[in-house]
Structures are given as C-alpha cells and as structure tokens.
Enzyme design. Structure first.
Site, PDB file in Angstrom:
ATOM      1  N   GLU A 284       0.823  -1.217   0.000  1.00 48.85           N
ATOM      2  CA  GLU A 284       0.000   0.000   0.000  1.00 48.85           C
ATOM      3  C   GLU A 284       0.850   1.257   0.000  1.00 48.85           C
ATOM      4  OE1 GLU A 284      -2.952   0.136   3.163  1.00 48.85           O
ATOM      5  OE2 GLU A 284      -4.513  -0.501   1.798  1.00 48.85           O
ATOM      6  N   HIS A 305       8.213 -26.518  -1.357  1.00 48.62           N
ATOM      7  CA  HIS A 305       7.574 -27.633  -2.068  1.00 48.62           C
ATOM      8  C   HIS A 305       6.406 -27.158  -2.924  1.00 48.62           C
ATOM      9  CE1 HIS A 305       9.867 -30.689   0.214  1.00 48.62           C
ATOM     10  NE2 HIS A 305      10.004 -29.648   1.016  1.00 48.62           N
ATOM     11  N   LYS A 419     -14.035   0.214  -3.416  1.00 49.72           N
ATOM     12  CA  LYS A 419     -15.032   0.646  -2.429  1.00 49.72           C
ATOM     13  C   LYS A 419     -16.181   1.372  -3.114  1.00 49.72           C
ATOM     14  CE  LYS A 419     -12.151   1.370   1.645  1.00 49.72           C
ATOM     15  NZ  LYS A 419     -11.580   2.394   2.506  1.00 49.72           N
TER      16      LYS A 419
END
Ligand code: PA5
Length: 444
Positions: A284, A305, A419
């Site tokens: 951010e 792995h 948003k």
C-alpha cells in the site's frame, strides 16, 4: 542487533550503489524526520516509540487486565492496518495455535477482515456460553467490513449482557474526533482509544490499534515499545549504520536492475501474519503511480515444495528477503530408530534447528545460483523486544523506500476504486448513477 546484508552482493550489484543512493536516502531521511515530504502529515509514527501517549498506554494496560479478568475471549474487529499488526505479533509471540493452547489469557478472534458469513457464524458459535468482549478498530470509523461485523458482535453482546452490560465490554479504537465509530462511542459511552492523527492504518501497530489486543494476549507491550524505541534511535542515524538505509538502498538498487518482485520469507510458521503485515505495509505504501516492487511472501520450508520451483527456475524478476529469527525456543532432537527403515539415522540426535539451518543454507545457495538475490535480515530472537525492533525497522525502511520512488508512502488512493463500486452495487445512497452504469457493465 538487527543486521541486513545481500548474500554474494558482487554477483548482483557490482556498481557502488551505496554512494549513488546516499544523497537520495539522506533527503528521504530528512523528510521522514521532519515530516516535510509527501504525506508528511502522516509521519507521526516516526517518533511514536518516544512520544506515545503515556496516559493512554496505562489505560490500554488497565483495559487489557479488565478483559483478561472478565472475558474468556476478545473479538478484535478491524481490517488492513487495523488488523494485521496485532495478528502478526500475537501469532509470532504466542503461536498461530494460541486459541487452542491451555492458558490464563483470553482467546483472541479476528473478525471484520472479510465478508464471509461462514467465518462470522463460526466465531458466533464459538462464543456460545463464553464470556467475551469486543475491540472494534477503525481509524476512519466508516470501513464497511468491520462496521458490518461490529453490528453482529454488538448485537450478540447486547443479547447476552443487556445494553448496560455490553457497554462495559465494548472498546472502540478510532480517530480522536471524526467518524461514525467515534460518534457512536461517544453516544454509547464505550471506552475509546485513539489512533493518533499522524499515524495511518498500516503504521499503527504500535498504537492502541495493535497494543490492546497484544496486551490482552499477555505480551509485554513495554518490551515491544522498548524494542521499537531502540530501533528508532538507530534509525535517526543518517548513514548506512542505519539498517533501514541498507535495506531501502539494496531493494531500490535491485528494483532498478529489473528485480520487481520482493518475496519475504521466514522459516518459522509463526511468522506468517507478520509476512502479511509486511505485504500490506509495502504494497500500500509503494504500489502507486505505476511504480513499486510487488511484495509477496513464502513460508519456508513448506513453500519450497510449492513456490520453490518458480523461485529457482521461473521468470527472473524475483529477489528474496529472508527474516532469520535465530534459535528456536524449544530444542527437539531427532529420535534414533534401531531399524532405520527410513534411513534417517544419520540425523539421529541432531536438533531440529540444525536441520532447519542446513535447509536454509542449501536454499540460499541454490536460489542465489538460480539468479535470485537473497537479502538476509538477522532479526535476533522471537521475543517482544526483537519484534518491536523489526516492526520499526520495516516501517522506517518503507518510508525511505517510498521517498526513493518519489511516491507518497502514506496514502492509498487505489483502495478507493473497489469501495466506490461496492457501495454503488450495494445501493448506498448517493451512488445511484454509478449503480446503473456498473450493473449494465456486468450484464455485458
Ligand atoms: O493502511 C491503511 O490505512 C488501510 O489499510 C487501513 O488500515 C484499512 O483500510 C482500514 O481502515 P480503517 O481503520 O479506517 O477501518
């Protein structure tokens, strides 16, 4: 003390990057120290380990003691910077299995960090017959996910204890004056804690945002702050004696040479949510204006792995930063087996740390030979003081890195896009035109 280095540096950075970057780092450092850079209003965290509100700190400790006494569980409601730091520290210092352990401190459930009804119902079920309190955390006081979750847990509290009883079990951590949560807390008389003005969400773990849940879990918040204060002092140094300078310079130099993904790795599964905290901090803060390293994380050896293949052999744009936490608290020795059917007796009597450290060295050599630069952060122990140091180190280096990139490391304009769409699609008043437009697009 914490130390940072790039393994086999000459293979990856032959140029004198330190001299080249020193003037930019000095300027970034000065802007952080005096708050004169981009987003300078949000550099309150820089001197926080020294200047924090001591009276509020005492209230946090008193509230934590009260919760420990009257609750078997604390529900911590928050998202992003209002969530990841506390979870990272509790998982790291108490264990990811903290809630399953026999202990004298309350369970801690983190909610409001998503929109899953199943996750919510599960915790509501777990709270049946359990005395609990709620710490709702939102700096803005308007974030949808925690606000929705708080409705459910407030309702559960009020059903169980009545409105008056619930009042003494709700703790609101929010802005000192603004936002819906602050207004509600004032109206309802809930105990409130402050996210200071100059401290943005992802830099707020050392405020009440992180400290109250961390203290409830029984972690020494003085030690955590003490570690951060020690690192703050070191980070005041305007030179490469400051480990944040070294880290910021190395990652910037690598970025400029095309390594555009930084993978943070640790060999302790308890560090998983610290990795998540770091990803938010760097993602951010740096990822804007078309710039920034992409922060990713791996848990070794498990991810050797899975992601190990890509890291060894895939597109060569990854560098790795490995956080080393030192010796484990417990030393376990591999048992001898007379039959040796699995052929493992060559390890009999060896401590697990010995095996882990050889895996770490083997991976370091393999990845480096595969063209993956490896930065090593020696973080000291897995204790509150060392973690406080590490947190501050990463925060300071993040601020420096943002200024090296010439972005504002303290805003997050990109988060608004989803948003706005979500509000429109949910039918929030004021978003009517956008709703129609988006629904039409979804039908295409
Ligand atoms: O770093 C940030 O500012 C964000 O990640 C916020 O912490 C997150 O969006 C939650 O915001 P708030 O605390 O206002 O609910």
């Amino acid at each position: 003390m914490l130390d940072v280095k790039l393994f086999q540096m000459e293979t990856f950075l032959s140029e004198p990057y330190e001299d080249t970057l020193a003037p930019q780092l000095k300027s970034a450092h000065e802007r952080l120290q005096d708050g004169s850079g981009l987003g300078g209003d949000f550099t309150g965290w820089v001197h926080l380990p020294r200047d924090y509100d001591k009276a509020e700190f005492a209230r946090i400790k008193a509230a934590a003691a009260k919760i420990q006494k009257n609750s078997q569980a604390l529900v911590v409601i928050g998202i992003g910077g209002s969530y990841l730091g506390a979870r990272g520290v509790i998982d790291c210092l108490c264990s990811p299995n903290y809630n399953l352990k026999k202990k004298s401190t309350p369970n801690v459930y983190f909610m409001g960090n998503g929109l899953s009804a199943d996750a919510m119902q599960e915790v509501l079920d777990l709270l049946e017959g359990v005395d609990f309190s709620v710490n709702v955390i939102s700096k803005s006081g308007t974030t949808t996910e925690p606000a929705v979750a708080f409705r459910f847990f407030r309702d559960a509290l009020e059903k169980k204890y009545g409105k008056a009883g619930a009042k003494g079990r709700i703790y609101a951590t929010t802005d000192k004056a603004r936002g819906a949560l602050k207004s509600l807390a004032n109206e309802e008389g809930w105990e409130s804690f402050v996210v200071p003005d100059g401290v943005g969400g992802r830099y707020s773990v050392l405020t009440a945002v992180g400290l109250l849940p961390i203290a409830v879990a029984g972690i020494g918040i003085e030690e955590l702050m003490g570690g951060a204060a020690k690192m703050m002092k070191l980070c005041e140094t305007a030179s490469y004696e400051n480990p944040a300078w070294t880290y910021a310079a190395l990652r910037d130099a690598l970025y400029q040479k095309g390594w555009s993904i930084e993978v943070l790795a640790c060999y302790d599964p308890a560090f998983r949510f610290m990795l998540e905290w770091w990803k938010q901090l760097y993602g951010e803060s740096e990822g804007k204006d078309g710039k920034g390293l992409f922060p990713a994380s791996v848990e070794f050896t498990a991810d050797l792995h899975s992601m190990g293949q890509y890291m060894q052999d895939g597109t060569r744009n990854i560098f790795e930063t490995v956080v080393r936490l030192g010796a484990s608290e417990h030393q376990l020795y591999v048992p001898r087996d007379e039959d040796d059917g699995d052929g493992l007796n060559f390890l009999a009597g060896k401590p697990m740390d010995f095996i882990r450290d050889r895996a770490m060295e083997g991976t370091l050599l393999a990845h480096t030979e595969g063209g993956v630069p490896n930065l090593i952060v020696e973080a000291g122990g897995k204790d509150a003081k060392s973690l406080g140091q590490l947190i501050y180190f990463f925060e300071y280096a993040c601020g420096l890195s943002g200024y090296l990139l010439e972005v504002n490391p303290f805003d997050q304009p990109g988060v608004e896009a989803y948003k706005k769409n979500m509000f429109a699609l949910l039918g929030k008043p004021g978003y009517e035109d956008r709703k129609a437009e988006l629904e039409a697009k979804l039908k295409k």
